[in-house]
Design an enzyme around this catalytic site. Structure first.
Site, mmCIF file in Angstrom:
data_model
loop_
_atom_site.group_PDB
_atom_site.id
_atom_site.type_symbol
_atom_site.label_atom_id
_atom_site.label_comp_id
_atom_site.label_asym_id
_atom_site.label_seq_id
_atom_site.Cartn_x
_atom_site.Cartn_y
_atom_site.Cartn_z
ATOM 1 N N HIS A 1 0.819 -1.229 0.000
ATOM 2 C CA HIS A 1 0.000 0.000 0.000
ATOM 3 C C HIS A 1 0.847 1.272 0.000
ATOM 4 O O HIS A 1 0.334 2.345 -0.301
ATOM 5 C CB HIS A 1 -0.914 0.041 1.233
ATOM 6 N N ASP B 1 -3.020 -10.420 -2.474
ATOM 7 C CA ASP B 1 -3.506 -9.934 -1.175
ATOM 8 C C ASP B 1 -4.979 -9.519 -1.342
ATOM 9 O O ASP B 1 -5.380 -9.075 -2.420
ATOM 10 C CB ASP B 1 -2.661 -8.732 -0.745
ATOM 11 N N HIS C 1 -6.456 -7.018 -0.385
ATOM 12 C CA HIS C 1 -6.595 -5.585 -0.644
ATOM 13 C C HIS C 1 -5.859 -5.207 -1.932
ATOM 14 O O HIS C 1 -4.889 -5.866 -2.316
ATOM 15 C CB HIS C 1 -6.012 -4.790 0.527
ATOM 16 N N ASP D 1 -4.646 -12.584 3.554
ATOM 17 C CA ASP D 1 -5.864 -12.087 4.183
ATOM 18 C C ASP D 1 -7.096 -12.368 3.328
ATOM 19 O O ASP D 1 -8.187 -11.907 3.643
ATOM 20 C CB ASP D 1 -5.750 -10.593 4.532
#
Ligand code: ZN
Length: 373
Positions: free
Chosen positions: A143, A180, A182, A268
């Protein structure tokens, strides 16, 4: 199965980074009791413990990370961001952007995380017998953007490693696959105008960040067509990912023919994760790894590096990660998924009609098979 070896890169200090307090992903407040950040060392430490307990660690080549230099960080990050992380790190406890707390001493740890990623890339490119690597990095990276940290990420480990491969090792074409849960917004931003990096992100649609990760974000200028977002609905599980890999990821990689493959291998997306609503099993992660390994063998002389990103269920992440690493090194142990029975009765292994239609729509959007990449 394979005579090639797998490197494992980790350092005790990765577990010492203090991501601050809060509860889940929010600070504590009037009615939200303090619990501690969800980004704790536990899920990662337990990965290492399981590797040792199962004996799989004996099949891996452990390599110690070397801290990235500030010049190496600056291949992506601004001087002011680097200085800011360094300044906060002296006392600890402040945000260096958007939900990215720098703990006391975290600057050194984050440099070691980025350095671990660099070391992995250097190893698989330069070594004759080590062709795959797993980096148990912490803090995570995908990120982080050029001028600030985001979502638990201080510096963008995978971007720094990819740029090292481009600039120092002379690798021309790199595939970065981000599974991931996200969106890998920081990685996307780094290579948005670069046609030498094909970035593919599979993520839960509008999870976090909510304003990135859209299908329509396809890259810009020279990089147009080299940024592929595959936003999946909540509830997507093993079968959806498998279909998306078969229909989109593999054909895109076949067209791009990467010389090196890097994976932002967050875990995740698992069914037990508190931060996402996806339904991947440890076996699902194993199969995705197998696909990436086949692609690496086909195009990249076997060169494949997986970097840890998110993964917030301390009990289940180790089993996902163990399956990934078994697949990387081609060694199978007697570790079985002890929790899989709890997923019976869900649709994690089924490709439901609306899910198939969604993936088919994304494939058509990218015009895989007919369009220019
Ligand atoms: Zn994540």
């Amino acid at each position: 199965m394979t005579s090639k070896k797998t490197a494992f890169i980790c350092d005790e200090s990765y577990f010492w980074h203090n991501a601050g307090g809060g509860a889940l992903f929010e600070p504590s407040s009037k009615y939200v009791e303090e619990y501690g950040s969800i980004e704790t060392p536990q899920s990662k430490r337990r990965v290492k413990n399981l590797l040792e307990k199962s004996g799989l660690m004996d099949s891996l080549v452990q390599i110690k990370p070397i801290p990235a230099t500030e010049t190496q960080l600056a291949c992506y990050h601004t001087h002011s961001h680097i200085e800011n992380v360094k300044r906060i790190s002296e006392v600890g406890g402040e945000d260096c952007g958007d939900s990215a707390i720098v703990g006391k001493g975290s600057f050194e740890i984050a440099k070691l995380a980025a350095g671990g990623a660099i070391e992995a890339v250097k190893t698989v490119v330069q070594s004759d017998d080590i062709k795959t690597a797993y980096v148990l990095t912490r803090p995570p990276g995908h990120h982080a953007v050029a001028d600030r940290g985001m979502g638990f990420c201080l510096f963008n480990n995978i971007v720094i490693a990819a740029k090292y491969a481009q600039n120092v090792l002379g690798i021309n074409k790199i595939l970065i696959l981000d599974w991931d849960a996200h969106h890998g917004n920081g990685t996307e931003a780094a290579f948005y105008e670069d046609d030498r990096v094909l970035f593919i992100s599979l993520h839960q649609d509008r999870l976090d960040p909510r304003n990135t990760g859209f299908l329509e974000s396809v890259g810009k200028g020279k990089g147009e067509g080299y940024n592929m977002n595959i936003p999946l609905e909540a509830g997507s599980g093993d079968a959806v990912y498998e279909y998306a890999f078969e229909q989109i990821v593999v054909p895109a990689a076949d067209k791009f023919m990467p010389e090196l493959i890097l994976v932002s291998a967050g875990q995740d997306g698992s069914i037990f994760d508190p931060l996402a609503r996806l339904m991947l099993s440890a076996e699902g992660y194993r199969r995705m790894t197998r696909t990436m390994k086949n692609l690496a063998d086909k195009y990249a002389q076997g060169r494949l590096v997986c970097l840890h990103e998110g993964g917030y269920c301390p009990v289940y992440v180790p089993f996902c990660c163990h399956a990934i690493i078994e697949e990387l090194c081609g060694v199978t142990t007697d570790v079985a998924d002890p929790f899989i029975y709890a997923m019976e009765g869900t649709n994690y292994k089924k490709l439901l009609p609306h899910q198939k239609a969604q993936v088919d729509g994304i494939r058509k959007f990218f015009n895989i098979g007919g369009g220019a990449l």
